[in-house]
Design a protein around this motif. Structure first.
Motif, PDB file in Angstrom:
ATOM      1  N   SER A   1      14.939  82.084  40.242  1.00 40.36           N
ATOM      2  CA  SER A   1      14.240  80.862  40.645  1.00 40.36           C
ATOM      3  C   SER A   1      12.882  80.873  39.954  1.00 40.36           C
ATOM      4  O   SER A   1      12.225  81.914  39.905  1.00 40.36           O
ATOM      5  N   LEU A   2      12.475  79.722  39.453  1.00 44.83           N
ATOM      6  CA  LEU A   2      11.228  79.638  38.701  1.00 44.83           C
ATOM      7  C   LEU A   2      10.327  78.592  39.336  1.00 44.83           C
ATOM      8  O   LEU A   2      10.785  77.490  39.687  1.00 44.83           O
ATOM      9  N   PHE A   3       9.047  78.959  39.483  1.00 47.52           N
ATOM     10  CA  PHE A   3       8.083  78.051  40.095  1.00 47.52           C
ATOM     11  C   PHE A   3       6.827  77.983  39.233  1.00 47.52           C
ATOM     12  O   PHE A   3       6.375  78.987  38.683  1.00 47.52           O
ATOM     13  N   ALA A   4       6.289  76.775  39.125  1.00 45.76           N
ATOM     14  CA  ALA A   4       4.968  76.587  38.527  1.00 45.76           C
ATOM     15  C   ALA A   4       3.949  76.617  39.646  1.00 45.76           C
ATOM     16  O   ALA A   4       4.183  76.065  40.728  1.00 45.76           O
ATOM     17  N   ILE A   5       2.813  77.273  39.406  1.00 43.54           N
ATOM     18  CA  ILE A   5       1.743  77.322  40.403  1.00 43.54           C
ATOM     19  C   ILE A   5       0.688  76.311  39.977  1.00 43.54           C
ATOM     20  O   ILE A   5       0.022  76.467  38.955  1.00 43.54           O
ATOM     21  N   LEU A   6       0.565  75.246  40.748  1.00 39.51           N
ATOM     22  CA  LEU A   6      -0.349  74.159  40.414  1.00 39.51           C
ATOM     23  C   LEU A   6      -1.793  74.577  40.697  1.00 39.51           C
ATOM     24  O   LEU A   6      -2.043  75.544  41.436  1.00 39.51           O
ATOM     25  N   PRO A   7      -2.781  73.872  40.124  1.00 37.96           N
ATOM     26  CA  PRO A   7      -4.183  74.235  40.378  1.00 37.96           C
ATOM     27  C   PRO A   7      -4.540  74.273  41.857  1.00 37.96           C
ATOM     28  O   PRO A   7      -5.428  75.011  42.272  1.00 37.96           O
ATOM     29  N   SER A   8      -3.833  73.482  42.692  1.00 42.36           N
ATOM     30  CA  SER A   8      -4.084  73.487  44.136  1.00 42.36           C
ATOM     31  C   SER A   8      -3.590  74.752  44.810  1.00 42.36           C
ATOM     32  O   SER A   8      -3.912  75.024  45.965  1.00 42.36           O
ATOM     33  N   GLY A   9      -2.754  75.554  44.091  1.00 44.88           N
ATOM     34  CA  GLY A   9      -2.142  76.738  44.681  1.00 44.88           C
ATOM     35  C   GLY A   9      -0.736  76.492  45.184  1.00 44.88           C
ATOM     36  O   GLY A   9      -0.043  77.415  45.589  1.00 44.88           O
ATOM     37  N   GLU A  10      -0.282  75.240  45.165  1.00 44.82           N
ATOM     38  CA  GLU A  10       1.052  74.922  45.634  1.00 44.82           C
ATOM     39  C   GLU A  10       2.094  75.312  44.582  1.00 44.82           C
ATOM     40  O   GLU A  10       1.822  75.354  43.386  1.00 44.82           O
ATOM     41  N   PHE A  11       3.312  75.589  45.051  1.00 42.81           N
ATOM     42  CA  PHE A  11       4.418  75.934  44.179  1.00 42.81           C
ATOM     43  C   PHE A  11       5.220  74.680  43.851  1.00 42.81           C
ATOM     44  O   PHE A  11       5.531  73.885  44.736  1.00 42.81           O
ATOM     45  N   GLU A  12       5.589  74.533  42.596  1.00 44.26           N
ATOM     46  CA  GLU A  12       6.474  73.440  42.192  1.00 44.26           C
ATOM     47  C   GLU A  12       7.725  74.040  41.567  1.00 44.26           C
ATOM     48  O   GLU A  12       7.658  74.824  40.618  1.00 44.26           O
ATOM     49  N   ASP A  13       8.868  73.675  42.116  1.00 43.24           N
ATOM     50  CA  ASP A  13      10.141  74.175  41.620  1.00 43.24           C
ATOM     51  C   ASP A  13      10.368  73.694  40.192  1.00 43.24           C
ATOM     52  O   ASP A  13      10.226  72.504  39.898  1.00 43.24           O
ATOM     53  N   VAL A  14      10.699  74.619  39.304  1.00 41.13           N
ATOM     54  CA  VAL A  14      10.986  74.283  37.911  1.00 41.13           C
ATOM     55  C   VAL A  14      12.492  74.449  37.694  1.00 41.13           C
ATOM     56  O   VAL A  14      13.015  75.559  37.772  1.00 41.13           O
ATOM     57  N   ARG A  15      13.183  73.353  37.444  1.00 42.61           N
ATOM     58  CA  ARG A  15      14.620  73.390  37.206  1.00 42.61           C
ATOM     59  C   ARG A  15      14.900  74.021  35.848  1.00 42.61           C
ATOM     60  O   ARG A  15      14.243  73.687  34.853  1.00 42.61           O
ATOM     61  N   LEU A  16      15.877  74.904  35.811  1.00 43.07           N
ATOM     62  CA  LEU A  16      16.114  75.657  34.585  1.00 43.07           C
ATOM     63  C   LEU A  16      16.626  74.792  33.445  1.00 43.07           C
ATOM     64  O   LEU A  16      16.394  75.117  32.271  1.00 43.07           O
ATOM     65  N   ASN A  17      17.310  73.691  33.759  1.00 45.10           N
ATOM     66  CA  ASN A  17      17.874  72.849  32.706  1.00 45.10           C
ATOM     67  C   ASN A  17      17.096  71.549  32.522  1.00 45.10           C
ATOM     68  O   ASN A  17      17.585  70.628  31.871  1.00 45.10           O
ATOM     69  N   GLU A  18      15.897  71.481  33.097  1.00 44.59           N
ATOM     70  CA  GLU A  18      15.071  70.286  32.953  1.00 44.59           C
ATOM     71  C   GLU A  18      13.772  70.639  32.249  1.00 44.59           C
ATOM     72  O   GLU A  18      13.250  71.752  32.400  1.00 44.59           O
TER      73      GLU A  18
END
Length: 251
Positions: free
Chosen positions: A67-84
């Motif tokens: 599972s891959l997540f981007a950490i936004l400047p706010s500190g929140e996690f955003e799910d990163v879809r592997l094929n998107e």
């Protein structure tokens, strides 16, 4: 710009901190951690990589259940879809974190037990769950010691032994440590004025023929370094903004 004129790489974090767009480059550098908070520099050739390409930049096989997540400047996690695709130019994320686990991690928040599906939780998530009042903050309980204030932008490792216990409590007084003419000084507001810094450097009343000039660096506001004139102000960092003030007597 021709291929020969392209930069070897541009750094996503540098672009964010400098408030600019990514520059055309052969590669783009970002930070990726694998299941912990040990962020390592990685590179991709496309500024809009697929999620799987972000993993592959760290030699992680997307077929192995990551599972891959981007950490936004706010500190929140955003799910990163592997094929998107994930646009590094627009999403404001420098850091990514990959997990390969189906474990649940226990924590308590104001004595309520919770389960979290990732080995890392952000301060922003904790604040969203706790919903503290205007004059409250979230703290990590430290048995036998002083409870530690949690910042919204920080990440907390939940894999350490024991259960992490978080509480809401009144905010401590906010102070900022700056350095004025090589001496540490404390101010109680993020924004400081030219006149305030002059008083920290040269306290008291000054004759009309005394003129002050000032430079600063490592500021929180942009530009991060420069000259500050009378009547001006600058936002300082929590710790480490430096001011140099010179005093000149005009004849």
């Amino acid at each position: 710009m021709t291929t020969k004129e392209l930069l070897e790489y541009d750094d996503v974090g540098d672009a964010l901190r400098e408030g600019r767009a990514l520059r055309p480059a052969r590669e783009y550098r970002f930070l990726l951690a694998h299941g912990d908070l040990d962020f390592q520099q990685r590179h991709v050739r496309d500024p809009v990589p697929l999620g799987r390409q972000v993993l592959e930049a760290a030699s992680l096989d997307p077929r192995h259940g990551y599972s891959l997540f981007a950490i936004l400047p706010s500190g929140e996690f955003e799910d990163v879809r592997l094929n998107e695709p994930f646009d590094l130019r627009e999403r404001g994320a420098e850091r990514f974190i990959a997990f390969q686990s189906d474990r649940e991690f226990k924590l308590t928040l104001n004595d309520d037990e919770m389960r979290w599906g990732k080995p890392v939780i952000s301060g922003a998530v904790l604040y969203g769950l706790a919903k503290p009042g205007d004059n409250e903050a979230v703290f990590l309980e430290v048995p036998g010691g002083e409870d530690r204030l949690i910042e919204q932008s920080e990440l907390i490792d939940l894999t350490v032994a024991g259960i992490e216990r978080f509480i809401t409590a009144p905010k401590p007084p906010v102070t900022f440590e700056i350095i004025v003419n090589s001496r540490r000084r404390t101010v109680d507001a993020r924004t400081v004025t030219f006149e305030q810094v002059v008083q920290l450097a040269f306290p008291g009343q000054h004759e009309p023929n005394v003129v002050f000039s000032m430079t600063y660096r490592h500021a929180a506001s942009a530009p991060h370094a420069g000259e500050l004139a009378a009547g001006g102000s600058v936002d300082v960092k929590k710790k480490g903004t430096v001011f140099n003030v010179t005093r000149t007597v005009q004849s």
